[in-house]
Scaffold this active site. Structure first.
Site, PDB file in Angstrom:
ATOM      1  N   GLY A 138      28.365  37.274  63.945  1.00  0.00           N
ATOM      2  CA  GLY A 138      29.683  37.488  62.914  1.00  0.00           C
ATOM      3  C   GLY A 138      30.215  39.008  61.771  1.00  0.00           C
ATOM      4  CB  SER A 139      31.442  39.851  58.801  1.00  0.00           C
ATOM      5  OG  SER A 139      30.837  38.648  58.122  1.00  0.00           O
TER       6      SER A 139
ATOM      7  CB  CYS B 166      32.404  42.114  68.278  1.00  0.00           C
ATOM      8  SG  CYS B 166      32.232  41.287  70.635  1.00  0.00           S
TER       9      CYS B 166
ATOM     10  CD  GLU C 128      27.795  40.742  69.164  1.00  0.00           C
ATOM     11  OE1 GLU C 128      29.292  41.939  67.733  1.00  0.00           O
ATOM     12  OE2 GLU C 128      29.528  40.053  69.225  1.00  0.00           O
TER      13      GLU C 128
HETATM   14  P1  NAI Z   1      31.397  35.154  58.161  1.00  0.00           P
HETATM   15  O1  NAI Z   1      31.131  36.508  59.042  1.00  0.00           O
HETATM   16  O2  NAI Z   1      31.604  35.489  56.640  1.00  0.00           O
HETATM   17  O3  NAI Z   1      31.880  34.011  59.310  1.00  0.00           O
HETATM   18  C1  NAI Z   1      30.880  34.329  60.656  1.00  0.00           C
HETATM   19  C2  NAI Z   1      29.577  32.762  60.711  1.00  0.00           C
HETATM   20  O4  NAI Z   1      29.373  33.011  59.733  1.00  0.00           O
HETATM   21  C3  NAI Z   1      30.963  31.777  60.379  1.00  0.00           C
HETATM   22  O5  NAI Z   1      30.128  30.539  60.750  1.00  0.00           O
HETATM   23  C4  NAI Z   1      31.080  31.466  59.392  1.00  0.00           C
HETATM   24  O6  NAI Z   1      30.478  29.902  58.659  1.00  0.00           O
HETATM   25  C5  NAI Z   1      28.967  31.923  58.640  1.00  0.00           C
HETATM   26  N1  NAI Z   1      29.147  32.103  57.467  1.00  0.00           N
HETATM   27  C6  NAI Z   1      29.585  32.698  56.657  1.00  0.00           C
HETATM   28  N2  NAI Z   1      28.992  32.823  54.885  1.00  0.00           N
HETATM   29  C7  NAI Z   1      27.705  32.426  55.766  1.00  0.00           C
HETATM   30  C8  NAI Z   1      26.087  32.267  54.883  1.00  0.00           C
HETATM   31  N3  NAI Z   1      26.312  33.033  53.518  1.00  0.00           N
HETATM   32  N4  NAI Z   1      25.173  31.577  55.427  1.00  0.00           N
HETATM   33  C9  NAI Z   1      25.017  31.447  56.713  1.00  0.00           C
HETATM   34  N5  NAI Z   1      25.906  31.874  57.553  1.00  0.00           N
HETATM   35  C10 NAI Z   1      27.520  31.817  56.768  1.00  0.00           C
HETATM   36  O7  NAI Z   1      32.946  36.243  59.068  1.00  0.00           O
HETATM   37  P2  NAI Z   1      34.542  35.896  58.590  1.00  0.00           P
HETATM   38  O8  NAI Z   1      34.538  35.850  57.351  1.00  0.00           O
HETATM   39  O9  NAI Z   1      34.887  35.062  59.334  1.00  0.00           O
HETATM   40  O10 NAI Z   1      35.656  37.774  59.661  1.00  0.00           O
HETATM   41  C11 NAI Z   1      35.758  38.488  58.188  1.00  0.00           C
HETATM   42  C12 NAI Z   1      35.066  39.698  59.114  1.00  0.00           C
HETATM   43  O11 NAI Z   1      33.830  39.291  60.181  1.00  0.00           O
HETATM   44  C13 NAI Z   1      36.468  39.628  60.277  1.00  0.00           C
HETATM   45  O12 NAI Z   1      36.940  40.586  60.003  1.00  0.00           O
HETATM   46  C14 NAI Z   1      35.595  40.669  61.432  1.00  0.00           C
HETATM   47  O13 NAI Z   1      35.545  42.326  60.604  1.00  0.00           O
HETATM   48  C15 NAI Z   1      33.388  39.992  61.600  1.00  0.00           C
HETATM   49  N6  NAI Z   1      33.421  39.197  62.387  1.00  0.00           N
HETATM   50  C16 NAI Z   1      33.054  39.496  63.419  1.00  0.00           C
HETATM   51  C17 NAI Z   1      32.868  39.179  63.919  1.00  0.00           C
HETATM   52  C18 NAI Z   1      32.467  39.677  65.278  1.00  0.00           C
HETATM   53  O14 NAI Z   1      32.460  39.215  66.439  1.00  0.00           O
HETATM   54  N7  NAI Z   1      31.278  40.167  65.164  1.00  0.00           N
HETATM   55  C19 NAI Z   1      33.504  37.531  64.311  1.00  0.00           C
HETATM   56  C20 NAI Z   1      34.014  36.912  63.453  1.00  0.00           C
HETATM   57  C21 NAI Z   1      34.131  38.027  61.934  1.00  0.00           C
END
Ligand code: NAI
Ligand code: MG
Length: 482
Positions: A229-230, A285, A251
């Protein structure tokens, strides 16, 4: 096709969330809700971790042999292929992907189970020559219970990428898929049960990251975490893991460069470069989001690239065009704000894709946009947009190309386009990146290929045999036989 996604899957059975709350899920192509998921809390995570712990310590799962696990994984791979149409339809509805992209994702998902099904009984320890009278064996063991937090961009593929190697090693798993796209996981876990995975081997808890996700990463009963994720949330996960002394794989995305020298085969490079940013609407990603072009060829190359980019078409899943909508209204605003800001900064727009006739007005669409030349310090040259936005920058010579390629905080994937063999090797060695492609680009592909980043892209390795190492640990046995 499965339509009810409203419950968690814990200990081999569907479970309503303890506190009873649900949250809506949306179709990105129309903006319409198509159901609800459990809005789980720490109480649900407790139950899921307990079920995994029981399966690992006392249950059938903890006693399986590598051969049996391999067979289960292989059977699940087969089941995925025989349910490909249903899974692809769920994935396309949930994420907005063009049908062809969703179809390919399901094949890749099956490949994870095929690959790790075959690998399960090929992971072994070693012996080490030591002092006279001693025998030293290094055993390779599972961590125990692994926690998995998934993103929304490739929800079905990610189910395989993170769970298949962990299960192959023998861990019991708890999965928290992304609240913005988790439907496929909830169908896949049914197929997994049919394929023979016993109760507690795979548990799924849906809900918000800050609630269910944070409870999972913080849980004392979890022995290893895998997060995609982010970068911001990656740091949160790492800190939560540190509080109970466990490690994690992170990742976190990238700003991956495509380095094009004047001697490159432009005909080969252009379609690959367009696809590497457009695929999945740039929400990848490993998207190739920066194109760095040798200055002497800049005008000629960019003119042709802009021509190809301008032909990209965006539409709903069933239209099966190059590109679909963005995952949520929030991400759509985020991507659009990067585009608006670059325009306000005076960065020239070189090309824009076309939105198809007939797309829903409330769908989360943005126009793919190619900018260049982008000043080196500009936000859009440094930050991950996670949308169909391509930036172009000129470089002067090889040293400048390396500086520019390494000039962001990320380091996930890179490509080098040149016919000069010695230069290919020099760049492969000097670019800071988990993968480097030469005269090709493999965003997302290659289950066999170790994958992962450095810096803001995260750490740890997934895919290939490397994932089996991260999802297991060694135990050194020293035996004095006299
Ligand atoms: P995010 O990082 O918030 O979400 C990814 C996962 O983390 C989801 O399952 C979410 O429920 C979980 N999550 C969120 N906050 C958390 C916390 N405090 N503790 C534990 N788990 C948590 O990503 P978001 O907000 O959906 O997207 C924002 C940006 O993140 C995107 O614009 C992109 O730049 C990046 N991103 C990168 C990804 C990758 O493949 N590396 C995939 C998704 C997002
Ligand atoms: Mg977030």
């Amino acid at each position: 096709m499965k339509t009810d996604f409203s419950r968690n899957f814990i200990g081999g059975a569907w479970a309503d969330p303890v506190e009873g709350a649900t949250m809506p899920i949306y179709e990105p192509a129309t903006g319409k809700s198509f159901g609800t998921i459990a809005d789980s809390t720490a109480a649900d995570v407790d139950l899921a971790v307990a079920a995994a712990r029981k399966a690992y310590d006392d249950g059938t799962w903890g006693r399986t042999t590598a051969i049996e696990r391999g067979r289960m994984l292989t059977r699940l791979g087969d089941a995925i292929l025989s349910h490909a149409e249903e899974l692809s339809a769920i994935e396309a509805k949930d994420t907005g992907k063009p049908k062809g992209v969703a179809d390919a994702d399901i094949v890749a998902l099956a490949r994870y189970f095929e690959f790790y099904g075959g690998a399960a009984d090929k992971l072994h320890g070693e012996t080490i020559p030591y002092l006279p009278g001693y025998h030293v064996g290094v055993l390779r063991e599972p961590h125990g219970v692994t926690g998995h937090i998934l993103p929304w961009n490739y929800p079905a593929q990610m189910f395989g990428r993170t769970l298949a190697p962990s299960l192959a090693v023998g861990n019991a798993t708890v999965l928290k898929p992304a609240e913005d796209a988790c439907a496929a996981s909830l169908r896949l876990v049914e197929l997994a049960a049919e394929a023979g995975f016993p109760e507690g081997a795979i548990n799924i808890v849906t809900g918000k990251g800050q609630v269910a996700g944070a409870a999972l990463a913080a849980h004392q009963g979890v022995d290893f975490m895998s997060f995609t994720g982010s970068p911001e949330v990656g740091q949160v996960i790492q800190k939560l893991c540190a509080d109970h002394y466990i490690t994690c794989t992170l990742e976190l995305g990238g700003k991956s460069p495509q380095v094009v020298f004047a001697d490159a085969d432009f005909d080969a490079a252009i379609p690959v470069i367009v696809r590497a940013i457009i695929q999945n609407s740039g929400q990848t990603c490993s998207a190739g989001s920066r194109v760095l072009v040798e200055r002497s060829a800049y005008d000629a190359f960019v003119e042709r690239l802009a021509d190809a980019f301008g032909k990209v078409r965006v539409g709903a899943p069933e239209m099966n065009l190059d590109c679909g909508p963005i995952i949520t209204a929030k991400q759509q605003r985020r991507v659009q704000s990067f585009i608006d800001r670059a325009e306000a900064d005076g960065v020239p727009v070189l090309a824009q894709g076309l939105l198809a006739e007939g797309i829903a007005a409330d769908g989360y669409y943005v126009k793919p946009t190619m900018f260049g030349p982008v000043p080196r310090g500009n936000v859009i040259a440094q930050d991950e947009v996670f949308g169909p936005v391509l930036i172009i920058q000129p470089f002067d010579d090889e040293a400048d190309a390396i500086r520019l390629a390494n000039g962001t905080d990320y380091g996930l994937v890179a490509a080098v386009w040149t016919r000069d063999g010695a230069r290919q090797m020099r760049l492969v060695k000097r670019i800071r990146s988990g993968q480097v492609f030469v005269n090709c680009y493999g965003a997302g592909a290659g289950i066999e290929l170790p994958f992962g980043g450095s810096g803001k892209s995260g750490h740890g390795r997934e895919k290939g045999f490397a994932a089996l190492h991260d999802f297991s640990k060694t135990k050194t046995m020293v035996l004095n036989h006299g």
